[in-house]
Design a protein around this motif. Structure first.
Motif, PDB file in Angstrom:
ATOM      1  N   ASP A 341     -20.252  18.613  11.857  1.00  0.00           N
ATOM      2  CA  ASP A 341     -19.142  18.125  11.056  1.00  0.00           C
ATOM      3  C   ASP A 341     -19.432  16.702  10.591  1.00  0.00           C
ATOM      4  O   ASP A 341     -20.076  15.922  11.299  1.00  0.00           O
ATOM      5  CB  ASP A 341     -17.849  18.140  11.883  1.00  0.00           C
ATOM      6  N   TYR A 342     -18.959  16.393   9.398  1.00  0.00           N
ATOM      7  CA  TYR A 342     -18.936  14.994   8.978  1.00  0.00           C
ATOM      8  C   TYR A 342     -17.617  14.714   8.262  1.00  0.00           C
ATOM      9  O   TYR A 342     -17.036  15.584   7.609  1.00  0.00           O
ATOM     10  CB  TYR A 342     -20.137  14.650   8.075  1.00  0.00           C
ATOM     11  N   THR A 343     -17.128  13.504   8.424  1.00  0.00           N
ATOM     12  CA  THR A 343     -15.903  13.073   7.761  1.00  0.00           C
ATOM     13  C   THR A 343     -16.171  11.778   7.012  1.00  0.00           C
ATOM     14  O   THR A 343     -17.102  11.033   7.330  1.00  0.00           O
ATOM     15  CB  THR A 343     -14.761  12.828   8.763  1.00  0.00           C
ATOM     16  N   ALA A 344     -15.353  11.506   6.019  1.00  0.00           N
ATOM     17  CA  ALA A 344     -15.420  10.250   5.273  1.00  0.00           C
ATOM     18  C   ALA A 344     -14.018   9.920   4.787  1.00  0.00           C
ATOM     19  O   ALA A 344     -13.227  10.815   4.471  1.00  0.00           O
ATOM     20  CB  ALA A 344     -16.384  10.358   4.086  1.00  0.00           C
ATOM     21  N   GLY A 345     -13.704   8.659   4.755  1.00  0.00           N
ATOM     22  CA  GLY A 345     -12.379   8.261   4.302  1.00  0.00           C
ATOM     23  C   GLY A 345     -12.345   6.807   3.886  1.00  0.00           C
ATOM     24  O   GLY A 345     -13.181   6.007   4.301  1.00  0.00           O
ATOM     25  N   LEU A 346     -11.391   6.482   3.039  1.00  0.00           N
ATOM     26  CA  LEU A 346     -11.162   5.093   2.662  1.00  0.00           C
ATOM     27  C   LEU A 346      -9.697   4.944   2.264  1.00  0.00           C
ATOM     28  O   LEU A 346      -9.008   5.914   1.946  1.00  0.00           O
ATOM     29  CB  LEU A 346     -12.095   4.657   1.528  1.00  0.00           C
ATOM     30  N   GLY A 347      -9.233   3.711   2.306  1.00  0.00           N
ATOM     31  CA  GLY A 347      -7.842   3.466   1.961  1.00  0.00           C
ATOM     32  C   GLY A 347      -7.480   2.010   2.125  1.00  0.00           C
ATOM     33  O   GLY A 347      -8.331   1.151   2.373  1.00  0.00           O
ATOM     34  N   GLY A 348      -6.209   1.736   1.988  1.00  0.00           N
ATOM     35  CA  GLY A 348      -5.743   0.369   2.093  1.00  0.00           C
ATOM     36  C   GLY A 348      -4.248   0.316   2.342  1.00  0.00           C
ATOM     37  O   GLY A 348      -3.528   1.302   2.190  1.00  0.00           O
ATOM     38  N   ARG A 349      -3.807  -0.883   2.700  1.00  0.00           N
ATOM     39  CA  ARG A 349      -2.391  -1.113   3.010  1.00  0.00           C
ATOM     40  C   ARG A 349      -1.997  -2.490   2.493  1.00  0.00           C
ATOM     41  O   ARG A 349      -2.710  -3.471   2.733  1.00  0.00           O
ATOM     42  CB  ARG A 349      -2.194  -1.028   4.524  1.00  0.00           C
ATOM     43  N   TYR A 350      -0.865  -2.528   1.780  1.00  0.00           N
ATOM     44  CA  TYR A 350      -0.360  -3.790   1.263  1.00  0.00           C
ATOM     45  C   TYR A 350       1.033  -4.024   1.831  1.00  0.00           C
ATOM     46  O   TYR A 350       1.928  -3.177   1.704  1.00  0.00           O
ATOM     47  CB  TYR A 350      -0.298  -3.783  -0.268  1.00  0.00           C
ATOM     48  N   LEU A 351       1.225  -5.171   2.472  1.00  0.00           N
ATOM     49  CA  LEU A 351       2.502  -5.499   3.099  1.00  0.00           C
ATOM     50  C   LEU A 351       3.445  -6.116   2.075  1.00  0.00           C
ATOM     51  O   LEU A 351       3.076  -7.061   1.371  1.00  0.00           O
ATOM     52  CB  LEU A 351       2.281  -6.476   4.258  1.00  0.00           C
ATOM     53  N   LEU A 352       4.638  -5.585   2.017  1.00  0.00           N
ATOM     54  CA  LEU A 352       5.655  -6.098   1.111  1.00  0.00           C
ATOM     55  C   LEU A 352       6.472  -7.195   1.792  1.00  0.00           C
ATOM     56  O   LEU A 352       6.484  -7.311   3.027  1.00  0.00           O
ATOM     57  CB  LEU A 352       6.576  -4.959   0.662  1.00  0.00           C
ATOM     58  N   LYS A 353       7.149  -7.980   0.991  1.00  0.00           N
ATOM     59  CA  LYS A 353       7.877  -9.122   1.535  1.00  0.00           C
ATOM     60  C   LYS A 353       9.012  -8.709   2.449  1.00  0.00           C
ATOM     61  O   LYS A 353       9.252  -9.316   3.480  1.00  0.00           O
ATOM     62  CB  LYS A 353       8.412  -9.986   0.386  1.00  0.00           C
ATOM     63  N   LYS A 354       9.750  -7.662   2.083  1.00  0.00           N
ATOM     64  CA  LYS A 354      10.958  -7.298   2.818  1.00  0.00           C
ATOM     65  C   LYS A 354      10.705  -6.100   3.742  1.00  0.00           C
ATOM     66  O   LYS A 354      11.199  -5.003   3.522  1.00  0.00           O
ATOM     67  CB  LYS A 354      12.092  -7.000   1.841  1.00  0.00           C
ATOM     68  N   ASN A 355       9.896  -6.343   4.762  1.00  0.00           N
ATOM     69  CA  ASN A 355       9.726  -5.358   5.835  1.00  0.00           C
ATOM     70  C   ASN A 355       9.318  -3.984   5.303  1.00  0.00           C
ATOM     71  O   ASN A 355       9.922  -2.966   5.622  1.00  0.00           O
ATOM     72  CB  ASN A 355      11.017  -5.228   6.648  1.00  0.00           C
ATOM     73  N   GLY A 356       8.296  -3.944   4.485  1.00  0.00           N
ATOM     74  CA  GLY A 356       7.816  -2.687   3.941  1.00  0.00           C
ATOM     75  C   GLY A 356       6.334  -2.755   3.651  1.00  0.00           C
ATOM     76  O   GLY A 356       5.670  -3.783   3.849  1.00  0.00           O
ATOM     77  N   CYS A 357       5.792  -1.657   3.142  1.00  0.00           N
ATOM     78  CA  CYS A 357       4.370  -1.619   2.820  1.00  0.00           C
ATOM     79  C   CYS A 357       4.076  -0.473   1.871  1.00  0.00           C
ATOM     80  O   CYS A 357       4.853   0.485   1.746  1.00  0.00           O
ATOM     81  CB  CYS A 357       3.516  -1.492   4.080  1.00  0.00           C
ATOM     82  N   LEU A 358       2.941  -0.576   1.195  1.00  0.00           N
ATOM     83  CA  LEU A 358       2.385   0.501   0.386  1.00  0.00           C
ATOM     84  C   LEU A 358       1.031   0.862   0.977  1.00  0.00           C
ATOM     85  O   LEU A 358       0.253  -0.023   1.356  1.00  0.00           O
ATOM     86  CB  LEU A 358       2.218   0.063  -1.068  1.00  0.00           C
ATOM     87  N   SER A 359       0.732   2.170   1.061  1.00  0.00           N
ATOM     88  CA  SER A 359      -0.555   2.580   1.620  1.00  0.00           C
ATOM     89  C   SER A 359      -1.124   3.750   0.842  1.00  0.00           C
ATOM     90  O   SER A 359      -0.385   4.582   0.294  1.00  0.00           O
ATOM     91  CB  SER A 359      -0.410   2.957   3.096  1.00  0.00           C
ATOM     92  N   LEU A 360      -2.435   3.799   0.793  1.00  0.00           N
ATOM     93  CA  LEU A 360      -3.159   4.904   0.177  1.00  0.00           C
ATOM     94  C   LEU A 360      -4.290   5.298   1.107  1.00  0.00           C
ATOM     95  O   LEU A 360      -5.089   4.446   1.519  1.00  0.00           O
ATOM     96  CB  LEU A 360      -3.727   4.503  -1.186  1.00  0.00           C
ATOM     97  N   ASP A 361      -4.344   6.587   1.464  1.00  0.00           N
ATOM     98  CA  ASP A 361      -5.396   7.105   2.335  1.00  0.00           C
ATOM     99  C   ASP A 361      -6.017   8.332   1.693  1.00  0.00           C
ATOM    100  O   ASP A 361      -5.300   9.248   1.254  1.00  0.00           O
ATOM    101  CB  ASP A 361      -4.827   7.483   3.703  1.00  0.00           C
TER     102      ASP A 361
END
Length: 720
Positions: A341-361
């Motif tokens: 088996d092999y796996t691969a992945g990438l992504g990121g996370r951006y923290l918002l000002k008011k206790n939140g975030c955006l993420s992409l995986d």
């Protein structure tokens, strides 16, 4: 000219950043003013963080501003302090926490919650508990620590069940990403690297609204360790009888905004027989060389790179390689089995000002099963490698979490998934199917946070089965030291590609897929109560799970042209409804002086509503007991652990698997750090009372334990 201006702007930016810096230096101590190492120290709502060294020291740099500085470690209460200016004399004092209620979990709601503050009932098995039990495999650790999980022994891999439902209804995740590929329809649990596990979160019951298909029984999320020290290196070695050997190594490096985590684990065993006889076609006992637990060797290598270019943005890229090879006697079979088996992945996370975030995986998992021939036959020579099955999985998830004031937190997201199957048995067919999904969840707090309600819904468009909606709602009402929880969730599982299109010709059986299959669905209800104090916690949870359109194999008539060796034809069909009822009980008690005890009990009653028969492989009563004693001798800290697994007989259609008890003893001893190096030798005895299920090979076994075995271990750690 443009190049010079850009260079000037970059230099000016660096200069401003260097001037407008907030510098923090300090030490973390306990109530006895002793330095505490390996404490995570970070600025909340940023990506800026580090870990204390062996003397409890830490140092952070951040842009000027107002922050909350947080210090946390699993066995201590978290502390927070407001920071608005540079400090070089910080002293953060931690109070020891003897229970796991402050453990932060993510699986129940998809957002970070303390265990005792989660409206969705979650069980968390911590790194500390895993170290105390000292088992190198996921299966053995869960047998010792989690009564709701049962395993039907199999020479090629365990058949896992959660609260009465089998492997195919359990979604297994590693850091929130599905563990793809299977062995005979069961997730390949050997791919889980136990040397790098931080905790294991278990969500029981349908979770399709958050996680989609395959989550009718529940979700198991393995959270891996991500160290914050500049350099952290570990080596974990374990050797036991029957050639059972495990070697793990982890290297974590952090340089400013860049981080790297490398993990490797080697597992191998010589295998063993429980009995050297088997039943032939006439029901007579004959000799066999087949091993009940087969000889094997496996390797797992994973790599993760991270970068945090700003205090709000973090990015990662990761991948893994895995192989497992079974070595079987030539007198038993013509080939060995190889899983890769092999796996691969990438992504990121951006923290918002008011206790939140955006993420992409985004990630992919690619699993192959091949046969390597050790005997020559008509189609293959010795050494030939033949691909049997290839499974591939592609997934993308875009998610946003938004703080909507003090009383609401909204999570919304979109997913895309593609499953691919190539089966090179007779037909050589290739198939793929995609589905897309939109989901939303609100976390509502009312009555001064005493009442929490979490409604959610998921819309799925499946290429074959079109539209599907799965709602859920969970609620928790809190009093002082008590929580009352209740939930309802709709479950949905689409037939997998093997059930839809699979065609396989075995030694005696032909199996057909069925494109007319309907999706399986469920309605899950649960209610529970939890009491907790500083040194004691107890919880009881009851549930009802009704599953419809269960997919099973059904025998169909043989045809005149079938080969002489084929005695049976099977086809996947929607046949039954089932009702699973059960109660889970757990407790944990710290008695003082380093002595603690805990345990659990699971009762399951699972019936086929069409036939009235019990569902197969169900053990109605399962329990576990753990007693742990930790003692600090000054230069050495010792830990002694006794755990026991008690399980009633398990039902099969043609026979019963025996009831059994397994008791284990483990001990580890942590020597005082020497220039950042820590040695931790250990030893233990598995199956103290020497229980062996020695029925003939091929029987329905209670356990594959070979009897009483002894092991030794050594862990070496270095950090700075």
């Amino acid at each position: 000219m443009k190049t010079k201006l850009l260079l000037l702007a970059f230099v000016c930016g660096l200069s401003v950043n260097a001037i407008a810096q907030l510098k923090l230096k300090g030490i973390v101590v306990n109530n006895k003013n002793q330095a505490v190492s390996n404490v995570n120290v970070r600025l909340e709502k940023t990506t800026i963080g580090t870990a204390t060294d062996e003397k409890g020291r830490f140092e952070l740099n951040a842009p000027e501003g107002e922050y909350i500085l947080r210090a946390s470690r699993l066995d201590y209460e978290t502390v927070r302090e407001k920071i608005g200016e540079s400090r070089i004399d910080l002293v953060l004092r931690l109070t020891e926490s003897v229970l796991n209620l402050n453990e932060v979990v993510v699986t129940g709601t998809g957002t970070h919650r303390k265990l005792k503050d989660s409206p969705v009932a979650i069980e968390a098995i911590t790194q500390k508990e895993l170290k105390n039990a000292a088992f190198p495999s996921f299966e053995n650790a869960m047998i010792a620590l989690e009564p709701s999980l049962t395993f039907s022994p199999n020479a090629m891999g365990p058949y896992m069940q959660l609260n009465g439902l089998s492997n195919r209804y359990i979604l297994v995740l590693v850091d929130g990403k599905k563990l793809g590929g299977d062995i005979n329809g069961n997730t390949d649990l050997a791919r889980i690297n136990m040397s790098n596990v931080k905790r294991i979160e278990i969500l029981k019951g349908a979770a399709s609204s958050l996680y989609g298909s395959e989550a009718i029984a529940g979700v198991i999320n393995i959270i891996t360790e991500k160290r914050k020290e500049k350099t952290y290196i570990t080596s974990n070695t374990r050797y036991g009888e029957y050639g059972q050997f495990t070697q793990g190594a982890n290297i974590d490096l952090n340089f400013g905004i860049f981080g790297s985590s490398t993990s490797y684990q080697r597992n191998q065993s010589d295998g063993w027989q429980l009995s050297n006889v088997t039943l032939d076609k006439n029901g007579e006992l004959v000799h066999t060389d087949a091993q009940t637990s087969q000889r094997f060797q496996s390797n797992i290598l994973s790599q993760r790179f991270t970068v945090s270019p700003t205090e709000k943005l973090s990015l990662y890229a990761e991948g893994s390689l895995y192989d497992k090879k079974f070595k079987r006697p030539k007198t038993v079979t013509d080939y060995n089995m190889l899983y890769e088996d092999y796996t691969a992945g990438l992504g990121g996370r951006y923290l918002l000002k008011k206790n939140g975030c955006l993420s992409l995986d985004m990630n992919t998992d690619n699993f192959d099963y091949s046969q390597i021939y050790i005997n020559e036959n008509k189609a293959h020579k010795v050494g030939d490698e033949s691909l049997v099955r290839r499974q591939q999985y592609y997934h993308a998830n875009l998610k946003g979490v938004f703080g909507m004031g003090k009383f609401n937190k909204l999570s919304v997201g979109a997913e895309y998934r593609l499953d691919y199957l190539k089966h090179v048995d007779v037909t050589g067919g290739e198939k793929d199917v995609y589905n897309t999904a939109l989901y939303a969840q609100d976390e509502i707090r009312l009555l001064n946070n005493r009442l929490q309600i979490v409604p959610g819904v998921r819309y799925v468009y499946h290429e074959t089965f079109k539209n599907r909606l799965t709602p859920k709602i969970s609620a928790m009402y809190s009093l002082d030291n008590m929580n009352f929880r209740a939930s309802y969730a709709a479950g949905f599982r689409a037939p997998d590609l093997k059930q839809l299109y699979y065609y396989s010709e075995g030694k005696t059986t032909i199996t057909f897929g069925n494109t007319d299959l309907k999706p399986e669905s469920s309605d899950y209800y649960s209610a529970g109560i939890e009491y907790y104090s500083h040194n004691f916690t107890v919880s009881v949870n009851g549930y009802l799970n009704e599953v419809k359109n269960i997919i099973e194999k059904e025998s169909i008539p043989r045809e005149p042209g079938d080969p002489a060796n084929i005695t049976k034809r099977d086809k996947y069909v929607n046949r039954d409804k089932a009702r699973i009822r059960g109660v889970d009980f757990s407790f944990e008690y710290y008695m003082g002086a380093g002595l603690s005890a805990g345990g659990g009990y699971a009762y399951v009653k699972a019936k086929n509503l069409e036939t009235g028969a019990d569902l197969q492989r169900i053990s109605r009563h399962t329990g576990n007991v753990n007693v742990n004693w930790a003692k600090d001798w000054g230069t050495v800290k010792s830990n002694f652990n006794i755990n026991g697994r008690l399980q009633s007989k398990r039902y099969f259609s043609d026979e019963w698997a025996r009831a059994y008890q397994l008791w284990n003893f483990t001990s580890r001893h942590t020597l005082k750090s020497f220039h950042g190096i820590v040695f931790e030798p250990g030893f233990g005895i598995e199956n103290i009372f020497n229980f062996v299920d020695d029925k003939p090979y091929g029987s329905s076994y209670a356990t594959l334990s070979p009897g009483r075995t002894v092991f030794v271990s050594l862990s070496v750690k270095f950090s700075n």
